[in-house]
Design a protein around this motif. Sequence first.
Motif, short mmCIF file in Angstrom:
data_model
loop_
_atom_site.label_atom_id
_atom_site.label_comp_id
_atom_site.label_asym_id
_atom_site.label_seq_id
_atom_site.Cartn_x
_atom_site.Cartn_y
_atom_site.Cartn_z
N HIS A 1 -26.23 17.71 19.71
CA HIS A 1 -27.54 17.03 19.89
C HIS A 1 -26.87 16.18 21.33
O HIS A 1 -26.54 15.11 21.36
CB HIS A 1 -28.40 16.67 19.03
N ASP A 2 -27.23 16.93 22.28
CA ASP A 2 -26.74 16.25 23.71
C ASP A 2 -28.71 14.77 23.93
O ASP A 2 -29.88 15.27 23.81
CB ASP A 2 -27.35 17.09 25.01
N VAL B 1 -24.10 12.60 23.11
CA VAL B 1 -23.95 13.07 22.22
C VAL B 1 -23.80 13.14 20.58
O VAL B 1 -23.12 12.64 20.13
CB VAL B 1 -23.31 15.02 23.32
N VAL B 2 -24.25 13.77 19.63
CA VAL B 2 -23.85 13.83 18.04
C VAL B 2 -23.83 15.26 18.26
O VAL B 2 -24.73 16.42 18.01
CB VAL B 2 -25.18 12.95 17.19
N LYS C 1 -31.06 6.04 15.49
CA LYS C 1 -32.29 6.90 14.61
C LYS C 1 -32.54 7.73 15.05
O LYS C 1 -32.89 9.01 14.46
CB LYS C 1 -33.61 5.89 15.93
N ILE C 2 -31.48 8.23 16.27
CA ILE C 2 -30.78 9.88 16.41
C ILE C 2 -30.08 10.60 15.15
O ILE C 2 -30.51 11.46 15.14
CB ILE C 2 -30.34 10.16 17.59
N LYS C 3 -29.24 9.61 14.52
CA LYS C 3 -28.68 10.09 13.21
C LYS C 3 -29.01 10.21 12.31
O LYS C 3 -28.92 11.82 11.23
CB LYS C 3 -27.57 9.10 13.42
N GLN C 4 -30.16 9.18 11.94
CA GLN C 4 -31.07 9.54 10.55
C GLN C 4 -32.14 10.77 10.71
O GLN C 4 -32.59 11.12 9.81
CB GLN C 4 -32.19 8.13 10.86
N GLU D 1 -32.63 4.72 27.59
CA GLU D 1 -31.74 3.45 25.93
C GLU D 1 -31.99 4.35 24.99
O GLU D 1 -32.91 3.70 23.50
CB GLU D 1 -32.86 2.74 26.38
N PRO D 2 -31.53 5.27 24.60
CA PRO D 2 -31.62 5.00 23.19
C PRO D 2 -31.04 4.91 21.70
O PRO D 2 -30.47 3.64 21.75
CB PRO D 2 -30.13 6.77 23.16
#
Length: 384
Positions: free
Chosen positions: A193-194, A318-319, A205-208, A200-201
């Motif tokens: 996931h890019d 990225v994650v 929240k993205i990982k959640q 301002e990420p």
Amino acid sequence: MNLLKKTVAILLTAVFVFSLSACHPKDEVAISSGDYKITSAMYSYYLVMADADAKQLINSSDKYDTKADGFKYIDQTIEGKKYTDYVKEKALESCLRYITIAKLCDEADLELEDDKVEEWKGTAQYYWNYAYGAVFAQNGIAYSTYEKILLNEALYNAYFDYLYLEGGEKEMAKADIQKNLDSHYSAVYIITHDYSDQDEPDLDKIKQDLEKYKKLFEKGKTYDEVKAEYDADQKAESDSSNPSSSTGSTSSNTSSTGSDTSSESKEEEKKPLDEDIVILTDNENSNTSGVSYFEKYSEVAKMKEGEVALIADSDNKVVSIVVKKNINADAYYFDTLSGEIVYMVNGEGFDSFLKDEAKKIDYTANDYAVNQFKVKKIKDGSEQ
């Protein structure tokens, strides 16, 4: 490269060669050792490459202020040597390396197979036309010289294989290859996931949000099922936030094998049992298709088979959703990666061996031929 640029490169070569021909004969020898010859054009190539390496060394070092007023590469010193002397020394080392490789292969009765010759000629043509040809031409280096030098690089590979692969004098034991495969390579499913489009990420929240797909893997969903759901969610999110934009925020598992591969060769080509698997490695020099250098490899290495993890790389924004698989469940990976692993372990030692052998070479330098080339007159492609 378009036709106009290609024509200009050819004309530049012709002009340069013609200008030298009045004083310097065609195929003039610059460096010789018995039957082994380095022509003036070959010496020019190695001088240009040494100059490029020296500039790269300076550019990547904190010792030099390349933006200072009046800065000139030619005025710098490298390893206590004047820039010009350093470049000439490295060019000579490359010439002797060429002779060393040719001599060792002759002594071992090693020759390139016809298919290897054609493969390397194709590589030479590609890089000449689309990367280096114009610059080399401005320095009087014809394509034939470039091709000859690349074929010597192919002999480098051939002699390495002769020494270190199965049956070689310095053959690497299969147990050692296996140990390095297990230590430096991992088989995984991966969805990346890019989020580089976010100024301002919110990483938490993205990982959640990505936990959803981690749990799907943990419930036994297949790679295709999870990837399809991820892609659908990303498209829906993109369409709702900006109907006119495309998503473009994911990467797939598969690597391109080139569009010019015939269907017949594709059928004969060996393939892994599970083509959704990607091999991650901490070997920065890996160039095997389907293998990717992974900066957070240490986190993958400590995972157990079947474990799923979210691995964040904030530097690259990225994650990755990673599922650890068993690299030894398919012999394809050992067979495919053995050569790369042998070089990873022995490449540095092989280069040292070649340097030692080169020091033993008795050679003669034709000063008249060598001194016609001036480091300060090398054209590196930056000229307008």
